[in-house]
Design a protein around this motif. Sequence first.
Motif, mmCIF file in Angstrom:
data_model
loop_
_atom_site.group_PDB
_atom_site.id
_atom_site.type_symbol
_atom_site.label_atom_id
_atom_site.label_comp_id
_atom_site.label_asym_id
_atom_site.label_seq_id
_atom_site.Cartn_x
_atom_site.Cartn_y
_atom_site.Cartn_z
ATOM 1 N N SER A 93 -7.717 -13.609 3.216
ATOM 2 C CA SER A 93 -8.156 -12.208 3.211
ATOM 3 C C SER A 93 -7.147 -11.307 3.920
ATOM 4 C CB SER A 93 -9.531 -12.084 3.873
ATOM 5 O OG SER A 93 -10.519 -12.743 3.107
ATOM 6 N N TRP A 94 -6.584 -11.773 5.036
ATOM 7 C CA TRP A 94 -5.572 -10.979 5.728
ATOM 8 C C TRP A 94 -4.322 -10.818 4.862
ATOM 9 C CZ3 TRP A 94 -6.033 -7.707 9.426
ATOM 10 C CH2 TRP A 94 -7.020 -7.847 10.394
ATOM 11 N N TYR A 95 -3.972 -11.858 4.154
ATOM 12 C CA TYR A 95 -2.818 -11.784 3.242
ATOM 13 C C TYR A 95 -3.052 -10.724 2.166
ATOM 14 C CZ TYR A 95 0.431 -13.244 -0.452
ATOM 15 O OH TYR A 95 1.382 -13.263 -1.440
ATOM 16 N N LEU A 96 -4.260 -10.705 1.601
ATOM 17 C CA LEU A 96 -4.594 -9.722 0.564
ATOM 18 C C LEU A 96 -4.647 -8.307 1.143
ATOM 19 C CD1 LEU A 96 -7.399 -11.664 -1.360
ATOM 20 C CD2 LEU A 96 -5.073 -11.200 -2.152
ATOM 21 N N ALA A 97 -5.227 -8.166 2.329
ATOM 22 C CA ALA A 97 -5.335 -6.838 2.938
ATOM 23 C C ALA A 97 -3.956 -6.246 3.185
ATOM 24 C CB ALA A 97 -6.128 -6.921 4.240
ATOM 25 N N LYS A 98 -3.032 -7.069 3.646
ATOM 26 C CA LYS A 98 -1.675 -6.589 3.904
ATOM 27 C C LYS A 98 -0.931 -6.323 2.602
ATOM 28 C CE LYS A 98 -1.391 -9.217 8.232
ATOM 29 N NZ LYS A 98 -0.784 -10.400 8.898
ATOM 30 N N GLY A 99 -0.921 -7.301 1.696
ATOM 31 C CA GLY A 99 -0.125 -7.180 0.471
ATOM 32 C C GLY A 99 -0.615 -6.088 -0.457
ATOM 33 N N LEU A 100 -1.912 -6.098 -0.764
ATOM 34 C CA LEU A 100 -2.463 -5.080 -1.662
ATOM 35 C C LEU A 100 -2.488 -3.710 -0.989
ATOM 36 C CD1 LEU A 100 -5.399 -7.097 -3.288
ATOM 37 C CD2 LEU A 100 -3.279 -6.366 -4.403
ATOM 38 N N GLY A 101 -2.786 -3.689 0.298
ATOM 39 C CA GLY A 101 -2.807 -2.404 1.018
ATOM 40 C C GLY A 101 -1.436 -1.760 1.068
ATOM 41 N N ASP A 102 -0.399 -2.553 1.346
ATOM 42 C CA ASP A 102 0.961 -2.007 1.379
ATOM 43 C C ASP A 102 1.387 -1.525 -0.005
ATOM 44 O OD1 ASP A 102 1.026 -2.626 4.044
ATOM 45 O OD2 ASP A 102 2.323 -4.389 3.830
ATOM 46 N N GLY A 103 1.025 -2.289 -1.050
ATOM 47 C CA GLY A 103 1.385 -1.884 -2.407
ATOM 48 C C GLY A 103 0.719 -0.581 -2.816
ATOM 49 N N LEU A 104 -0.562 -0.465 -2.527
ATOM 50 C CA LEU A 104 -1.285 0.773 -2.848
ATOM 51 C C LEU A 104 -0.719 1.951 -2.062
ATOM 52 C CD1 LEU A 104 -3.728 2.147 -4.247
ATOM 53 C CD2 LEU A 104 -5.075 1.541 -2.233
ATOM 54 N N GLY A 105 -0.397 1.723 -0.800
ATOM 55 C CA GLY A 105 0.092 2.815 0.032
ATOM 56 C C GLY A 105 1.469 3.309 -0.359
ATOM 57 N N SER A 106 2.298 2.444 -0.965
ATOM 58 C CA SER A 106 3.685 2.812 -1.246
ATOM 59 C C SER A 106 3.935 3.302 -2.660
ATOM 60 C CB SER A 106 4.609 1.617 -0.968
ATOM 61 O OG SER A 106 4.285 0.527 -1.819
ATOM 62 N N ASN A 107 2.984 3.127 -3.584
ATOM 63 C CA ASN A 107 3.233 3.513 -4.972
ATOM 64 C C ASN A 107 2.554 4.842 -5.309
ATOM 65 O OD1 ASN A 107 3.442 3.709 -7.843
ATOM 66 N ND2 ASN A 107 3.722 1.505 -7.941
ATOM 67 N N PRO A 108 3.341 5.908 -5.516
ATOM 68 C CA PRO A 108 2.735 7.229 -5.766
ATOM 69 C C PRO A 108 1.938 7.298 -7.063
ATOM 70 C CG PRO A 108 5.128 7.288 -6.090
ATOM 71 C CD PRO A 108 4.813 5.973 -5.479
ATOM 72 N N ASP A 109 2.195 6.387 -8.009
ATOM 73 C CA ASP A 109 1.422 6.404 -9.256
ATOM 74 C C ASP A 109 -0.048 6.102 -9.014
ATOM 75 O OD1 ASP A 109 3.762 6.892 -10.608
ATOM 76 O OD2 ASP A 109 4.111 4.802 -11.152
ATOM 77 N N LEU A 110 -0.346 5.439 -7.901
ATOM 78 C CA LEU A 110 -1.719 5.051 -7.598
ATOM 79 C C LEU A 110 -2.404 6.016 -6.639
ATOM 80 C CD1 LEU A 110 -1.111 1.207 -7.150
ATOM 81 C CD2 LEU A 110 -1.909 2.412 -9.193
ATOM 82 N N HIS A 111 -1.678 7.069 -6.249
ATOM 83 C CA HIS A 111 -2.251 8.063 -5.337
ATOM 84 C C HIS A 111 -2.925 9.151 -6.171
ATOM 85 C CE1 HIS A 111 1.089 6.801 -2.296
ATOM 86 N NE2 HIS A 111 0.224 5.836 -2.562
ATOM 87 N N MET A 112 -4.190 8.981 -6.422
ATOM 88 C CA MET A 112 -4.917 9.901 -7.296
ATOM 89 C C MET A 112 -6.337 10.060 -6.788
ATOM 90 S SD MET A 112 -5.017 7.316 -10.556
ATOM 91 C CE MET A 112 -5.483 5.597 -10.354
ATOM 92 N N ASP A 113 -7.068 10.993 -7.402
ATOM 93 C CA ASP A 113 -8.428 11.281 -6.948
ATOM 94 C C ASP A 113 -9.317 10.044 -7.009
ATOM 95 O OD1 ASP A 113 -8.093 13.899 -6.221
ATOM 96 O OD2 ASP A 113 -8.576 14.708 -8.187
ATOM 97 N N THR A 114 -9.131 9.218 -8.038
ATOM 98 C CA THR A 114 -9.963 8.012 -8.167
ATOM 99 C C THR A 114 -9.781 7.102 -6.961
ATOM 100 O OG1 THR A 114 -9.673 8.135 -10.569
ATOM 101 C CG2 THR A 114 -10.517 6.067 -9.662
ATOM 102 N N THR A 115 -8.539 6.907 -6.556
ATOM 103 C CA THR A 115 -8.261 6.066 -5.389
ATOM 104 C C THR A 115 -8.899 6.667 -4.145
ATOM 105 O OG1 THR A 115 -6.128 5.599 -6.423
ATOM 106 C CG2 THR A 115 -6.428 4.883 -4.153
ATOM 107 N N ARG A 116 -8.769 7.969 -4.021
ATOM 108 C CA ARG A 116 -9.331 8.668 -2.864
ATOM 109 C C ARG A 116 -10.835 8.421 -2.757
ATOM 110 N NH1 ARG A 116 -11.929 13.314 -2.767
ATOM 111 N NH2 ARG A 116 -11.409 13.727 -4.947
ATOM 112 N N LYS A 117 -11.503 8.338 -3.884
ATOM 113 C CA LYS A 117 -12.959 8.150 -3.876
ATOM 114 C C LYS A 117 -13.363 6.766 -3.384
ATOM 115 C CE LYS A 117 -13.645 11.508 -7.593
ATOM 116 N NZ LYS A 117 -13.974 11.698 -9.035
ATOM 117 N N PHE A 118 -12.438 5.814 -3.430
ATOM 118 C CA PHE A 118 -12.725 4.472 -2.930
ATOM 119 C C PHE A 118 -12.622 4.398 -1.404
ATOM 120 C CE2 PHE A 118 -12.382 3.120 -7.262
ATOM 121 C CZ PHE A 118 -13.041 1.892 -7.339
#
Length: 665
Positions: A361-386
Amino acid sequence: EAAHWSLRQTLIDDKGWNEVLAAAKSDDDYVRDEAMKALYMRVDGVMPGVSIEWDQLTELLAHSMNEDAHPSVRAWAMRAAWNWWIWNPPVRESLNVAWIAMLSRPESNALVENTMRYQSHALFIANGHKANQSRDHQYKALEDLLFDLWGTLEDAQEAKNTELEVRLSGRLVAIAATFFKTSGGDGGPGQMGYSTGGAGDLFGSAVMAYMKHIEGDKQLPDELKHLEVALEGAANVPNKELQQKLIDYSLNGPESLRSLAASSVSDPRSAQLVAVPELIEPLIAQVKRGAAEPPRRPQLSDPVLKLIGRVRWVVPDTEEQRHEIMGYLIPPFDEYASKADLKAMKDQAKRDQLAKDMDASWYLAKGLGDGLGSNPDLHMDTTRKFFPPDFKNPLQARFWLPSVNWILTYKTKLPDVKVKPGEAPPIDPYEQIRSRALLLFLDQLKQTAEPATRELAVKISQQTALRRNPEVLNALDALLKFEKRDNVVKTAKNVLSTGRQNFLKELTAAVKKEKPQRIMLKDGKLDDQFVADFQYFRDYVTPEMNRVLRGDQRSCFACHGVPGRVPPLTLNRPDDAGYLGVEQMLKNYRLLQDRVDVGNVEKSKLLRKPLNVQTGKEDGHQGGRRYQPMDPGYQILRKWALNQVEHAKQLGIRPNQVTAAAGEE
């Protein structure tokens, strides 16, 4: 060896050509070999007007490269031909023909094959390798050679001449893979650059053809080894089809090669990951398998996590589809057990299993969290709602922590250098989520936070949106009372030192030390206009130049911050947390200020270099194009550059006067 040097000097003195030509046609293998070694010479024969006819020389070299019976003669002829090609324009057209024949013909000797590879690499980087390629002042004949080679490869494919297609594409792949991942920024060897016209098309086609051959030959020995070389050769090649192929291999190729394929994706913007459930669901399942099996993470999940943060996502248009995709990328992390919880468990088997689950779980939290935080294509209203209203456990906090900065700056206007006093800020529709994001961040600076997450939060606090927040500064100040790790304390103190009182004191001292002093103090105080301009440089220009682009995984400082790598402009580089002392920053400020043409701002080197503008009188940018004109990062540089006109007026510089440094390089 002394005799060879003597004979070369004799030829340079334009004596002995007939004797050497005769020796090169001898029936004795050793005599021909020595003649070719003598012709391996770095000499300009055009200016002094050597007596040998160019046709005589190129016919001899072509014959020796491709038709001589002795392997040593063929090898030395390749070496000699490279030197003559580089130094003497009249031979290039004929030697291009000989080079294509060489790369197309069979070769029985492995050492000569190796010579062919390395001499071809040396020729193909004549316009620069990975770290120093230039699109101006080029060897134009190299473009002709590459286009003709591309035509030869296409002709072989159209004629279904599989033997020639495989031979030629395989050699080109090996050439492209030479010095894999080596930049050679110090002038040493480096992997190929692709600034020459046609280079990307030729090598993209060659790698694709060779990989197709490998994939189609079910009985090919050492198939994975061939694929490995092909993936290494694919690095840096600006070919959209190939980049997409690399992404596919990163996700679905042989497990042992997925990490290599992901690292060879040199321009993820040219390829895309289509965000549809039937693709994303198995990818996330693969990441979770890797998380559960740590030894297999480099093959199974690391390449996917790397691409999530770098690749260009094609997201669905509808909110329902986007919500479904983000549901895969954002795990709920409902289950959590602390180290104390694990220690309290009496059942050894259950404790071991839960510890394994928590590690995953820590591996996923770090890896997926870093990926989401660094890719501007995923920075959208839908993500914000999560973004959750509160955080149930440290796993959720670690996942969302890298996203705090983009949430705080989401859909905000680019800042202006000068702020109008008394102007009320606009109503912010995202105020509520920004407040929750800030609260999450502040919680990670507390003593109760996970130590590793707290260390990351302190590092992130260097970012402008956080560093300028008084609540963050108060939390960092409180952190110093309990934090014992030296590196964390140092970073926190660096951030706190940027507070206005400390900052003005340090900036005033730095200005006084300048020689010559370029800003005069009034009553011991700095001019407000200068302070505002420097703060903008600190808060926006410097972080932008320190930002790693997802395309090339480099920042401006990656090259300009390394002494000796870019001699015309060497800057002081921020530390790993993004901190740079005021005195060092002032030196950067002056260096970039001197590269603004106050008489014609848009033609300033500061603005033209990162766009890779090049003319007959102006070099391009060795680092390639960093921005498009409308990119937000470029607009930050442009706003600051335009504001330098005000400084020019303040310093008495005439509008049509260009600073000396702006005309350098």
